[in-house]
Scaffold this motif. Structure first.
Motif, short mmCIF file in Angstrom:
data_model
loop_
_atom_site.label_atom_id
_atom_site.label_comp_id
_atom_site.label_asym_id
_atom_site.label_seq_id
_atom_site.Cartn_x
_atom_site.Cartn_y
_atom_site.Cartn_z
N ARG A 140 36.19 38.83 39.17
CA ARG A 140 36.85 37.82 40.00
C ARG A 140 37.54 38.43 41.21
NH1 ARG A 140 38.79 33.14 37.55
NH2 ARG A 140 40.97 33.63 38.08
N HIS A 141 37.57 39.76 41.28
CA HIS A 141 38.24 40.45 42.39
C HIS A 141 37.28 41.47 43.02
CE1 HIS A 141 42.16 38.80 41.12
NE2 HIS A 141 41.70 38.98 39.90
N PRO A 142 36.23 41.00 43.67
CA PRO A 142 35.24 41.94 44.24
C PRO A 142 35.79 42.79 45.37
CG PRO A 142 34.81 39.68 44.98
CD PRO A 142 35.87 39.60 43.92
N GLU A 143 36.91 42.36 45.99
CA GLU A 143 37.49 43.16 47.07
C GLU A 143 38.32 44.32 46.53
OE1 GLU A 143 40.77 40.51 45.79
OE2 GLU A 143 38.60 40.31 46.06
N VAL A 144 38.56 44.34 45.22
CA VAL A 144 39.35 45.40 44.59
C VAL A 144 38.46 46.33 43.77
CG1 VAL A 144 41.24 45.92 42.99
CG2 VAL A 144 41.42 43.96 44.54
N PHE A 145 37.59 45.75 42.94
CA PHE A 145 36.73 46.52 42.05
C PHE A 145 35.29 46.47 42.56
CE2 PHE A 145 40.18 44.72 39.43
CZ PHE A 145 40.78 45.89 39.01
N SER A 146 34.72 47.65 42.78
CA SER A 146 33.34 47.73 43.29
C SER A 146 32.34 47.36 42.20
CB SER A 146 33.06 49.14 43.80
OG SER A 146 33.09 50.07 42.71
N GLN A 147 31.10 47.14 42.62
CA GLN A 147 30.05 46.80 41.65
C GLN A 147 29.82 47.96 40.68
OE1 GLN A 147 28.29 44.05 40.95
NE2 GLN A 147 29.56 42.93 42.42
#
Length: 411
Positions: free
Chosen positions: A127-134
């Motif tokens: 839900r936090h793609p700007e914090v945790f990378s793929q």
């Protein structure tokens, strides 16, 4: 994948709502059923949960964004807590209270709420793609599947520390050359806009034919002074046009490919990126990720579109049944020594250990290149500085020198 806003009710009949990522509404519904939530409504949305939460925008103006250091320390702290047997909900509560960054504190709070509603940790982090990378999300998912979550967090901490150290060393090594180039450009602008126009009046008083270099400098200065607004607009248009071109897939691919062939800097970029690839592949392989999936995950950590395409080419070859050595040789980005190490690792079944050795080898080479970067760039900078001084000397002082000679030796 798209994001879907959902509403549903849990086993106690309480209303649950939020945003999930999925291939389609059916996949999202399956995720909800697996967590004990019966969906009522699922619709596509462009809204993604962000670290800013619901705070007013004026409170977030001076707030520091979540940095890679925050995620790195979070990984190390979670490893310590999980290894000590602390329940993850209690551990996240403690991390939320002690978080230095308010934005990251809100992220941890959302992770707690998501876990409390029945989601898995990887789904909550998604839900936090700007914090945790793929890559980070994929590794956490692997840790959940294998039951080695604390070990994965330790390896993620080491990976993030290596990645940050590599980037910092590159920035440190390029700071001095960047400053010199900026100073050269600024000096050229000042000379064209202010210095040469002052000498024009002196030259006009000679009533004699000026040397070619002087005429070129005067013409260049007059053009700059007269059309500087148009030149500024053209420069801005070029900058924004280049950024728009780089935002395209083809533009990014060509730019990243060209960067690898830049003198001096290209080999540093290539070796640094390949070190990150080898380190990520070793981490994925050691964590029990299948090779095809590992190559897919690792391709997301390679910050270069051209090299990403080469890694995906390797993955496609492995899917067709080819060996890693053959696909690596076909990619055309590995040295013969590295290919030999890959062959040994594949034959002996210790590919993860050999990939670690490859990463360390690339790191040593990058470290050496960075230490000698200034020595490699200084001759180029000296040549450019010398050429600029020579042009100015010939263009400005040669007419004055000729006038002095004429005064000393009158006819």
């Amino acid at each position: 994948m798209p994001f879907f806003a959902y509403k549903g009710r849990n086993a106690r009949g309480e209303l649950m709502q939020g945003v999930l990522e999925g291939a389609d509404s059916g996949a999202v519904a399956e995720q909800l059923f697996n967590t004990g939530v019966t969906p009522i409504d699922i619709s596509v949305t462009s809204k993604v949960v962000s670290a800013s939460g619901d705070d007013p925008w004026w409170r977030r103006l001076g707030e520091k964004k979540v940095s890679s250091m925050d995620v790195q320390l979070f990984s190390r702290q979670l490893y310590t807590l999980l290894k000590s047997g602390v329940p993850i909900m209690r551990g996240l509560a403690g991390l939320q209270e002690s978080a230095v960054s308010k934005a990251f504190g809100r992220v941890i709070k959302d992770l707690r709420e998501s876990l409390d509603s029945g989601r898995e940790l990887s789904a909550a982090m998604r839900r936090h793609p700007e914090v945790f990378s793929q890559f980070y999300l994929s590794m956490v998912r692997v840790g959940e599947m294998t039951g080695r979550l604390e070990e994965v967090f330790l390896r993620l901490f080491d990976h993030l520390e290596f990645d940050r150290d590599m980037r910092e060393r590159v920035k440190t090594a390029t700071r001095y050359p960047s400053f010199v180039i900026f100073a050269m450009v600024a000096a050229m602008v000042v000379v064209n806009m202010f210095v040469i126009p002052s000498f024009v009046k002196v030259f006009e008083g000679f009533h004699a034919e000026l040397p070619l270099m002087t005429r070129i400098l005067i013409g260049t200065s007059a053009f700059t002074v007269r059309y500087w607004p148009a030149l500024l607009v053209a420069l801005l248009a070029g900058v924004f046009g280049t950024r728009a071109w780089l935002a395209t897939t083809a533009g990014r691919y060509r730019w990243d490919k060209w960067k690898l062939h830049v003198p001096v800097a290209g080999k540093i970029i290539l070796k640094g990126t390949m070190a990150r690839f080898a380190r990520s592949f070793a981490l994925s392989s050691r964590s029990g990720v299948p090779i095809v999936q590992a190559l897919t995950v690792v391709s997301q950590t390679v910050d270069n579109a051209y090299l990403t395409a080469r890694v995906e080419q390797m993955r496609d070859g492995v899917e067709r049944g080819e060996s890693i050595l053959r696909t690596a040789a076909a990619a055309g980005v590995f040295t013969p020594v590295v290919l030999q190490m890959i062959a040994v690792g594949e034959e002996s079944g210790s590919l993860d250990e050999l990939m670690d050795e490859i990463a360390q080898m690339y790191e040593r080479e990058v470290d050496y290149e960075l230490k000698t970067l200034s020595a490699q760039i200084e001759p180029i900078l000296i040549v450019f500085l010398g050429a600029m001084v020579l042009v100015l000397a010939l263009g400005i002082f040669l007419p004055i020198w000729d006038l002095g000679k004429a005064a000393l030796h009158p006819k």
